[in-house]
Scaffold this motif. Structure first.
Motif, PDB file in Angstrom:
ATOM      1  N   ASN A   1      25.569   1.648  -0.427  1.00 61.12           N
ATOM      2  CA  ASN A   1      25.380   3.080  -0.625  1.00 61.12           C
ATOM      3  C   ASN A   1      26.586   3.857  -0.116  1.00 61.12           C
ATOM      4  N   THR A   2      27.163   3.395   0.987  1.00 60.05           N
ATOM      5  CA  THR A   2      28.318   4.073   1.572  1.00 60.05           C
ATOM      6  C   THR A   2      29.531   3.980   0.659  1.00 60.05           C
ATOM      7  N   ILE A   3      29.670   2.854  -0.025  1.00 53.54           N
ATOM      8  CA  ILE A   3      30.802   2.662  -0.933  1.00 53.54           C
ATOM      9  C   ILE A   3      30.831   3.744  -2.008  1.00 53.54           C
ATOM     10  N   ARG A   4      29.662   4.230  -2.406  1.00 56.37           N
ATOM     11  CA  ARG A   4      29.582   5.241  -3.453  1.00 56.37           C
ATOM     12  C   ARG A   4      29.673   6.665  -2.907  1.00 56.37           C
ATOM     13  N   SER A   5      30.026   6.810  -1.646  1.00 60.29           N
ATOM     14  CA  SER A   5      30.085   8.132  -1.017  1.00 60.29           C
ATOM     15  C   SER A   5      31.418   8.807  -1.329  1.00 60.29           C
ATOM     16  N   TYR A   6      31.542   9.314  -2.537  1.00 55.47           N
ATOM     17  CA  TYR A   6      32.777   9.951  -2.967  1.00 55.47           C
ATOM     18  C   TYR A   6      33.027  11.238  -2.186  1.00 55.47           C
ATOM     19  N   ARG A   7      34.309  11.576  -1.991  1.00 59.60           N
ATOM     20  CA  ARG A   7      34.681  12.810  -1.306  1.00 59.60           C
ATOM     21  C   ARG A   7      34.937  13.883  -2.368  1.00 59.60           C
ATOM     22  N   ILE A   8      34.115  14.922  -2.354  1.00 62.23           N
ATOM     23  CA  ILE A   8      34.165  15.967  -3.377  1.00 62.23           C
ATOM     24  C   ILE A   8      34.509  17.311  -2.734  1.00 62.23           C
ATOM     25  N   LEU A   9      35.564  17.940  -3.224  1.00 53.56           N
ATOM     26  CA  LEU A   9      35.964  19.272  -2.759  1.00 53.56           C
ATOM     27  C   LEU A   9      35.443  20.300  -3.763  1.00 53.56           C
ATOM     28  N   VAL A  10      34.563  21.190  -3.308  1.00 53.43           N
ATOM     29  CA  VAL A  10      33.971  22.209  -4.178  1.00 53.43           C
ATOM     30  C   VAL A  10      34.599  23.561  -3.847  1.00 53.43           C
ATOM     31  N   VAL A  11      35.170  24.220  -4.874  1.00 49.95           N
ATOM     32  CA  VAL A  11      35.823  25.515  -4.686  1.00 49.95           C
ATOM     33  C   VAL A  11      35.065  26.571  -5.480  1.00 49.95           C
ATOM     34  N   ASP A  12      34.474  27.522  -4.770  1.00 53.07           N
ATOM     35  CA  ASP A  12      33.699  28.582  -5.424  1.00 53.07           C
ATOM     36  C   ASP A  12      33.591  29.751  -4.460  1.00 53.07           C
ATOM     37  N   ASP A  13      33.873  30.961  -4.936  1.00 55.00           N
ATOM     38  CA  ASP A  13      33.814  32.130  -4.061  1.00 55.00           C
ATOM     39  C   ASP A  13      32.386  32.631  -3.856  1.00 55.00           C
ATOM     40  N   ASP A  14      31.426  32.076  -4.599  1.00 52.54           N
ATOM     41  CA  ASP A  14      30.014  32.450  -4.469  1.00 52.54           C
ATOM     42  C   ASP A  14      29.334  31.473  -3.504  1.00 52.54           C
ATOM     43  N   GLU A  15      28.916  31.963  -2.355  1.00 55.67           N
ATOM     44  CA  GLU A  15      28.323  31.085  -1.340  1.00 55.67           C
ATOM     45  C   GLU A  15      27.037  30.433  -1.820  1.00 55.67           C
ATOM     46  N   PHE A  16      26.294  31.115  -2.697  1.00 56.31           N
ATOM     47  CA  PHE A  16      25.049  30.527  -3.211  1.00 56.31           C
ATOM     48  C   PHE A  16      25.350  29.260  -4.005  1.00 56.31           C
ATOM     49  N   PHE A  17      26.297  29.367  -4.950  1.00 58.99           N
ATOM     50  CA  PHE A  17      26.641  28.199  -5.755  1.00 58.99           C
ATOM     51  C   PHE A  17      27.303  27.124  -4.904  1.00 58.99           C
ATOM     52  N   LEU A  18      28.092  27.548  -3.921  1.00 59.95           N
ATOM     53  CA  LEU A  18      28.738  26.586  -3.040  1.00 59.95           C
ATOM     54  C   LEU A  18      27.687  25.757  -2.309  1.00 59.95           C
TER      55      LEU A  18
ATOM     56  N   PHE B   1      25.768  23.382  -4.953  1.00 55.02           N
ATOM     57  CA  PHE B   1      26.522  22.180  -5.328  1.00 55.02           C
ATOM     58  C   PHE B   1      26.621  21.214  -4.150  1.00 55.02           C
ATOM     59  N   ASP B   2      26.789  21.758  -2.968  1.00 59.86           N
ATOM     60  CA  ASP B   2      26.836  20.936  -1.754  1.00 59.86           C
ATOM     61  C   ASP B   2      25.534  20.155  -1.608  1.00 59.86           C
ATOM     62  N   ALA B   3      24.396  20.857  -1.759  1.00 54.15           N
ATOM     63  CA  ALA B   3      23.088  20.217  -1.592  1.00 54.15           C
ATOM     64  C   ALA B   3      22.859  19.130  -2.638  1.00 54.15           C
ATOM     65  N   VAL B   4      23.193  19.429  -3.893  1.00 55.09           N
ATOM     66  CA  VAL B   4      22.962  18.475  -4.986  1.00 55.09           C
ATOM     67  C   VAL B   4      23.814  17.219  -4.801  1.00 55.09           C
ATOM     68  N   LEU B   5      25.101  17.402  -4.560  1.00 56.70           N
ATOM     69  CA  LEU B   5      25.997  16.253  -4.446  1.00 56.70           C
ATOM     70  C   LEU B   5      25.769  15.479  -3.152  1.00 56.70           C
ATOM     71  N   SER B   6      25.471  16.182  -2.064  1.00 55.59           N
ATOM     72  CA  SER B   6      25.186  15.508  -0.792  1.00 55.59           C
ATOM     73  C   SER B   6      23.921  14.678  -0.893  1.00 55.59           C
ATOM     74  N   SER B   7      22.934  15.173  -1.644  1.00 55.71           N
ATOM     75  CA  SER B   7      21.678  14.440  -1.800  1.00 55.71           C
ATOM     76  C   SER B   7      21.886  13.129  -2.543  1.00 55.71           C
ATOM     77  N   ALA B   8      22.996  13.046  -3.287  1.00 59.32           N
ATOM     78  CA  ALA B   8      23.328  11.805  -3.994  1.00 59.32           C
ATOM     79  C   ALA B   8      24.232  10.909  -3.157  1.00 59.32           C
ATOM     80  N   GLY B   9      24.432  11.270  -1.887  1.00 60.94           N
ATOM     81  CA  GLY B   9      25.202  10.435  -0.980  1.00 60.94           C
ATOM     82  C   GLY B   9      26.683  10.742  -0.932  1.00 60.94           C
ATOM     83  N   MET B  10      27.117  11.810  -1.587  1.00 60.82           N
ATOM     84  CA  MET B  10      28.538  12.149  -1.592  1.00 60.82           C
ATOM     85  C   MET B  10      28.897  12.996  -0.372  1.00 60.82           C
TER      86      MET B  10
END
Length: 293
Positions: free
Chosen positions: A161-178, A181-190
């Motif tokens: 599971n750790t091997i699939r923990s990709y590092r994702i940089l999310v750039v968005d000026d809207d804190e809600f969307f930020l 996206f953080d919650a969705v991708l983190s929930s998938a182990g990223m």
């Protein structure tokens, strides 16, 4: 009540303890933490659920010998709440009881599972094992449980599971969307780092070393296209996947964004499964490319 037994011996447990490192006690990832802090987790945190208070505690205690940080639960609501507060690296479910079946159904019904789930049962037949496979269980152990073997399986699945923990940089000026996206991708182990100010992109890349950049198209300080061009000016960053995610539906503008060297254009609102799939596919391709260099 008949007490369940566990197959392990002190010598094997001692050897296993010496070979494994101490549990990590670092705090949860923060959006603006350094890359080292962001990649620090609780790699050995394991949740055990059983309707039986004594069985949950016995199994948790037995696994703890193998240097796992283990928490046992016998209350289903507490188990579910704990997952939301602090997701484990793995979960073990005693599926023989009514509560256990509800717990596994809850896990199987989740669209996103960021940790492996292993079943424990007294039923050793093909139909139950097949159902476990279809529900996504990463293991099926028969009582009385060989705890050493269970511990090895837990370690293997956590490592995968750790091997699939990709590092994702999310750039968005809207804190809600930020945050979304953080919650969705983190929930998938990223591993996710959020960036509100696109003018800080180069410093963020240098520190975080992302395997993919997910960015909004329209931002006040610097729009996504301009930011992507700045990133592509650096030969070291020319192959980092850049994915635009915007509410822009005009095809000509989407094509214009892709002409900057971006890899994909996704339209808001986006289905979480599609977002995870798109990000994971391109991040995996980039990781494989880097390995071959």
């Amino acid at each position: 009540m008949t007490q369940n037994t566990f197959e392990f011996d002190d010598a094997s447990a001692d050897d296993a303890s010496k070979k494994r490192s101490e549990p990590d006690s670092a705090s949860a990832i923060e959006v603006n933490a350094s890359v080292d802090d962001e990649l620090t987790r609780h790699p050995d945190l394991v949740y055990v659920y059983s309707d039986s208070v004594s069985y949950a505690q016995q199994l948790a205690d037995a696994l703890s010998i193998y240097s796992h940080e283990v928490i046992g639960f016998s209350d289903l609501d507490e188990f579910r709440s704990a997952i939301l507060v602090r997701a484990p690296s793995a979960a073990i479910l005693d599926i023989d009881s009514a509560g256990g079946r509800l717990a596994k159904d809850s896990m199987a019904a989740r669209v996103i599972t960021s940790f492996p789930v292993i079943y424990v049962s007294s039923n050793d037949n093909f139909d139950d094992r097949l159902l476990a496979v279809r529900e996504g269980a990463e293991g099926y152990f028969i009582k009385p449980v060989d705890v050493q073997a269970l511990s090895v399986r837990v370690d293997e699945k956590i490592a995968q599971n750790t091997i699939r923990s990709y590092r994702i940089l999310v750039v968005d000026d809207d804190e809600f969307f930020l945050s979304f996206f953080d919650a969705v991708l983190s929930s998938a182990g990223m591993h996710v780092k959020g960036l509100i100010d696109p003018t800080q992109i180069l410093d963020a890349i240098k520190k975080f070393k992302p395997e993919l950049i997910l960015t909004d198209l329209y931002m006040p300080q610097c729009n996504g296209i301009e930011m992507a061009k700045v990133v592509r000016q650096n030969n070291h960053y020319i192959d980092i996947p850049i994915v635009f995610l915007s509410s822009e539906t005009e095809m000509q503008k989407q094509l214009g964004a892709l002409e900057t060297g971006a890899d994909e254009f996704l339209t808001k609102p986006i289905d979480p499964e599609k977002l995870i799939s798109s990000v994971a596919t391109r991040a995996e391709r980039y990781r494989n490319l880097r390995k071959s260099v």
